[in-house]
Write an enzyme that holds these catalytic residues in place. Structure first.
Site, short mmCIF file in Angstrom:
data_model
loop_
_atom_site.label_atom_id
_atom_site.label_comp_id
_atom_site.label_asym_id
_atom_site.label_seq_id
_atom_site.Cartn_x
_atom_site.Cartn_y
_atom_site.Cartn_z
N ASP A 25 9.62 -32.56 3.21
CA ASP A 25 8.47 -32.34 4.09
C ASP A 25 7.68 -33.64 4.19
O ASP A 25 8.15 -34.71 3.75
CB ASP A 25 7.63 -31.14 3.59
CG ASP A 25 6.86 -31.43 2.30
OD1 ASP A 25 6.98 -32.56 1.75
OD2 ASP A 25 6.15 -30.53 1.83
N CYS B 288 9.67 -32.43 -1.86
CA CYS B 288 8.34 -32.14 -1.30
C CYS B 288 7.33 -32.81 -2.24
O CYS B 288 7.70 -33.69 -3.02
CB CYS B 288 8.11 -30.64 -1.11
SG CYS B 288 8.00 -29.64 -2.61
N THR C 221 5.70 -31.69 -4.87
CA THR C 221 5.98 -31.38 -6.28
C THR C 221 7.44 -31.06 -6.56
O THR C 221 7.83 -30.99 -7.73
CB THR C 221 5.17 -30.13 -6.68
OG1 THR C 221 5.55 -29.07 -5.78
CG2 THR C 221 3.68 -30.37 -6.59
N HIS D 105 25.62 -26.57 -16.64
CA HIS D 105 25.44 -25.18 -17.09
C HIS D 105 25.16 -24.19 -15.96
O HIS D 105 25.54 -23.03 -16.06
CB HIS D 105 24.28 -25.11 -18.10
CG HIS D 105 24.60 -25.77 -19.40
ND1 HIS D 105 23.74 -25.76 -20.47
CD2 HIS D 105 25.69 -26.49 -19.80
CE1 HIS D 105 24.28 -26.43 -21.49
NE2 HIS D 105 25.46 -26.89 -21.10
N HIS E 212 29.25 -20.31 -19.08
CA HIS E 212 28.27 -20.61 -18.03
C HIS E 212 28.66 -19.94 -16.70
O HIS E 212 27.79 -19.54 -15.94
CB HIS E 212 28.13 -22.12 -17.86
CG HIS E 212 27.70 -22.80 -19.12
ND1 HIS E 212 26.50 -22.55 -19.73
CD2 HIS E 212 28.36 -23.69 -19.93
CE1 HIS E 212 26.41 -23.27 -20.85
NE2 HIS E 212 27.53 -23.97 -20.98
#
Ligand code: RB5
Length: 150
Positions: A8, A65, A67, A98, A133
């Site tokens: 963004d 973005c 964060t 994993h 996994h």
């Protein structure tokens, strides 16, 4: 590797840095993100990269973005996407080993360009380990389908 990348308005500069970095490493990078800082909506970019990865058009995805959170939360709403928001490379490698993550997300306002390089390096070189996994990744798919786990 063919990599879809999007961002963004908060991630324009870091995206540009990573496009150059990944291209210099020999990857084919498909830019699906914002190229200017006008306010935009991160779910749109999450959906674009998810589509590119799920269709097989691209091998892996990178989302940015402010964060790394809104865009990863958005991507993880899409069936088949396992998007890991990472702020350091150990988590990025383990997300591949994993969790068989197919997209990595990061925050342009929380990490710098050198850390972002380390994160994508770790994410793109680590391999899924399968075994126990795989069982857990299969359980994630069941959650997507609303199936009970126990
Ligand atoms: C945009 O201002 C910001 O909210 C967005 O980039 C992201 O950080 C949201 O999670």
């Amino acid at each position: 590797m063919k990599i879809a990348i999007a961002n963004d308005h908060g991630g324009v500069e870091l995206k540009q840095h990573l496009v150059e970095y990944l291209t210099a490493q020999g990857h084919e990078v498909v830019n699906l993100g914002a190229d200017d800082t006008a306010s935009s909506h991160y779910p749109i970019y999450a959906a674009r990269v998810a589509k590119a990865v799920l269709s097989g058009a691209c091998d892996k995805g990178v989302l940015i973005c402010g964060t790394g959170l809104g865009i990863s939360i958005s991507a993880n709403k899409i069936r088949g996407i396992r998007c890991a928001a990472c702020s350091e490379p150990v988590s990025a490698a383990l997300a591949r080993r994993h969790n068989d993550a197919n997209i990595v997300a990061m925050g342009a306002r929380t990490i710098g360009p050198v850390m972002a390089e380390a994160i994508v390096d770790a994410f793109l070189t680590a391999q899924f380990e399968g075994g126990r996994h795989q069982l857990r990744v299969d359980m994630i798919a069941k959650l997507e389908n609303g199936e009970p786990l126990e």
